[in-house]
Design a protein around this motif. Structure first.
Motif, PDB file in Angstrom:
ATOM      1  N   THR A 137      43.565  43.039  43.832  1.00 28.95           N
ATOM      2  CA  THR A 137      43.025  44.071  42.935  1.00 28.95           C
ATOM      3  C   THR A 137      41.802  43.552  42.189  1.00 28.95           C
ATOM      4  O   THR A 137      40.853  44.288  41.956  1.00 28.95           O
ATOM      5  CB  THR A 137      44.096  44.581  41.938  1.00 28.95           C
ATOM      6  OG1 THR A 137      44.600  43.488  41.180  1.00 28.95           O
ATOM      7  CG2 THR A 137      45.226  45.269  42.670  1.00 28.95           C
ATOM      8  N   GLN A 138      41.829  42.272  41.851  1.00 28.88           N
ATOM      9  CA  GLN A 138      40.673  41.693  41.162  1.00 28.88           C
ATOM     10  C   GLN A 138      39.496  41.542  42.113  1.00 28.88           C
ATOM     11  O   GLN A 138      38.337  41.761  41.730  1.00 28.88           O
ATOM     12  CB  GLN A 138      41.045  40.332  40.548  1.00 28.88           C
ATOM     13  CG  GLN A 138      39.951  39.740  39.690  1.00 28.88           C
ATOM     14  CD  GLN A 138      39.622  40.613  38.479  1.00 28.88           C
ATOM     15  OE1 GLN A 138      40.506  41.183  37.846  1.00 28.88           O
ATOM     16  NE2 GLN A 138      38.337  40.731  38.151  1.00 28.88           N
ATOM     17  N   GLY A 139      39.772  41.181  43.374  1.00 28.97           N
ATOM     18  CA  GLY A 139      38.712  41.052  44.378  1.00 28.97           C
ATOM     19  C   GLY A 139      37.982  42.372  44.577  1.00 28.97           C
ATOM     20  O   GLY A 139      36.743  42.398  44.666  1.00 28.97           O
ATOM     21  N   LEU A 140      38.727  43.461  44.642  1.00 32.67           N
ATOM     22  CA  LEU A 140      38.096  44.769  44.779  1.00 32.67           C
ATOM     23  C   LEU A 140      37.270  45.100  43.539  1.00 32.67           C
ATOM     24  O   LEU A 140      36.141  45.589  43.649  1.00 32.67           O
ATOM     25  CB  LEU A 140      39.147  45.859  45.015  1.00 32.67           C
ATOM     26  CG  LEU A 140      38.616  47.286  45.079  1.00 32.67           C
ATOM     27  CD1 LEU A 140      37.579  47.446  46.187  1.00 32.67           C
ATOM     28  CD2 LEU A 140      39.760  48.272  45.271  1.00 32.67           C
ATOM     29  N   PHE A 141      37.836  44.818  42.355  1.00 34.78           N
ATOM     30  CA  PHE A 141      37.080  45.081  41.127  1.00 34.78           C
ATOM     31  C   PHE A 141      35.762  44.316  41.133  1.00 34.78           C
ATOM     32  O   PHE A 141      34.704  44.879  40.827  1.00 34.78           O
ATOM     33  CB  PHE A 141      37.885  44.700  39.875  1.00 34.78           C
ATOM     34  CG  PHE A 141      37.076  44.823  38.625  1.00 34.78           C
ATOM     35  CD1 PHE A 141      36.903  46.058  38.021  1.00 34.78           C
ATOM     36  CD2 PHE A 141      36.440  43.719  38.064  1.00 34.78           C
ATOM     37  CE1 PHE A 141      36.122  46.199  36.882  1.00 34.78           C
ATOM     38  CE2 PHE A 141      35.662  43.844  36.930  1.00 34.78           C
ATOM     39  CZ  PHE A 141      35.498  45.081  36.336  1.00 34.78           C
ATOM     40  N   GLU A 143      33.985  43.193  43.627  1.00 27.08           N
ATOM     41  CA  GLU A 143      33.044  43.707  44.611  1.00 27.08           C
ATOM     42  C   GLU A 143      32.456  45.054  44.179  1.00 27.08           C
ATOM     43  O   GLU A 143      31.247  45.275  44.301  1.00 27.08           O
ATOM     44  CB  GLU A 143      33.723  43.832  45.979  1.00 27.08           C
ATOM     45  CG  GLU A 143      32.725  44.099  47.092  1.00 27.08           C
ATOM     46  CD  GLU A 143      33.284  43.845  48.478  1.00 27.08           C
ATOM     47  OE1 GLU A 143      34.365  43.244  48.619  1.00 27.08           O
ATOM     48  OE2 GLU A 143      32.599  44.258  49.439  1.00 27.08           O
ATOM     49  N   LEU A 144      33.313  45.940  43.649  1.00 26.61           N
ATOM     50  CA  LEU A 144      32.818  47.237  43.182  1.00 26.61           C
ATOM     51  C   LEU A 144      31.870  47.064  41.995  1.00 26.61           C
ATOM     52  O   LEU A 144      30.832  47.734  41.915  1.00 26.61           O
ATOM     53  CB  LEU A 144      33.981  48.153  42.787  1.00 26.61           C
ATOM     54  CG  LEU A 144      34.843  48.678  43.934  1.00 26.61           C
ATOM     55  CD1 LEU A 144      36.065  49.412  43.383  1.00 26.61           C
ATOM     56  CD2 LEU A 144      34.038  49.587  44.852  1.00 26.61           C
ATOM     57  N   ILE A 148      28.419  48.545  43.079  1.00 21.66           N
ATOM     58  CA  ILE A 148      28.300  49.955  42.703  1.00 21.66           C
ATOM     59  C   ILE A 148      28.341  50.151  41.194  1.00 21.66           C
ATOM     60  O   ILE A 148      27.624  50.969  40.641  1.00 21.66           O
ATOM     61  CB  ILE A 148      29.429  50.781  43.379  1.00 21.66           C
ATOM     62  CG1 ILE A 148      29.317  50.668  44.905  1.00 21.66           C
ATOM     63  CG2 ILE A 148      29.387  52.231  42.928  1.00 21.66           C
ATOM     64  CD1 ILE A 148      30.474  51.252  45.677  1.00 21.66           C
ATOM     65  N   GLY A 149      29.180  49.417  40.532  1.00 23.20           N
ATOM     66  CA  GLY A 149      29.415  49.600  39.098  1.00 23.20           C
ATOM     67  C   GLY A 149      30.713  50.354  38.886  1.00 23.20           C
ATOM     68  O   GLY A 149      30.986  51.327  39.591  1.00 23.20           O
TER      69      GLY A 149
END
Length: 187
Positions: A137-141, A143-144, A148-149
């Motif tokens: 979940t942190q990895g996705l955060f 990257e986003l 993208i923001g």
């Protein structure tokens, strides 16, 4: 947390007013900082399950903590586990601006890479749901946020079940019932 292990504490209790305060006070007295906390009804009717993660230096510190929690009148039983004894997940929600996503182009690779569910799409925002371990979940955060923001982000506390066949509390309740029946038979 260098030199410390992440433990998951599972506490079974009736859902009474003030029990959460009683439990968190024990953590505070032992100088243990709660990392995550989730509370929900358990599989046993009328019994709630608290799942708390905490970093501690040793099993001995956790044994002392669990013994203190078990002494509370409103607590039926408390246990602690390390990660390899559990199946666990967290949920995370991510809100992103729709126009930023459109500028970015395709997000299909993110959806496939992180196994994301899209919960909401409107003119203003898109909301993603991701279930997984903290690192996922942190990895996705990360990257986003970088590409993208992220407008808003929230992660749940850990939810966990043991790898054993039945709920541990079920065994304890069955033993209590057997003892009660045995005592009644001697009267």
């Amino acid at each position: 947390m260098e030199g410390k292990t992440l433990y998951t504490v599972t506490i079974f209790s009736e859902n009474t007013v003030g029990v959460l305060n009683q439990i968190t006070t024990i953590f505070t007295r032992r100088q243990l900082n709660i990392e995550t906390l989730s509370v929900s009804p358990s599989a046993l009717a009328g019994i709630h399950k608290f799942t708390i993660t905490v970093f501690a230096e040793s099993d001995e510190a956790m044994k002392k903590l669990v013994r203190q929690i078990d002494k509370r009148i409103d607590v039926l039983k408390a246990y602690f586990n390390v990660d390899n004894e559990l199946i666990h997940q967290e949920l995370a929600l991510y809100k992103l601006a729709t126009d930023k996503i459109m500028e970015h182009g395709s997000i299909e690779y993110l959806i496939r890479k992180y196994n994301i569910r899209v919960l909401e799409v409107n003119n203003d925002c898109v909301v993603f749901l991701k279930a997984g371990h903290y690192a996922e979940t942190q990895g996705l955060f990360d990257e986003l946020a970088e590409k993208i923001g992220v407008l808003q982000f929230i992660r749940s506390g850990r939810i966990a079940i043991t790898k054993s066949k039945v709920e541990r509390l079920s065994d304890m309740l069955a033993q209590r019932e057997e003892m009660k029946q045995e005592q009644l038979s001697h009267l």
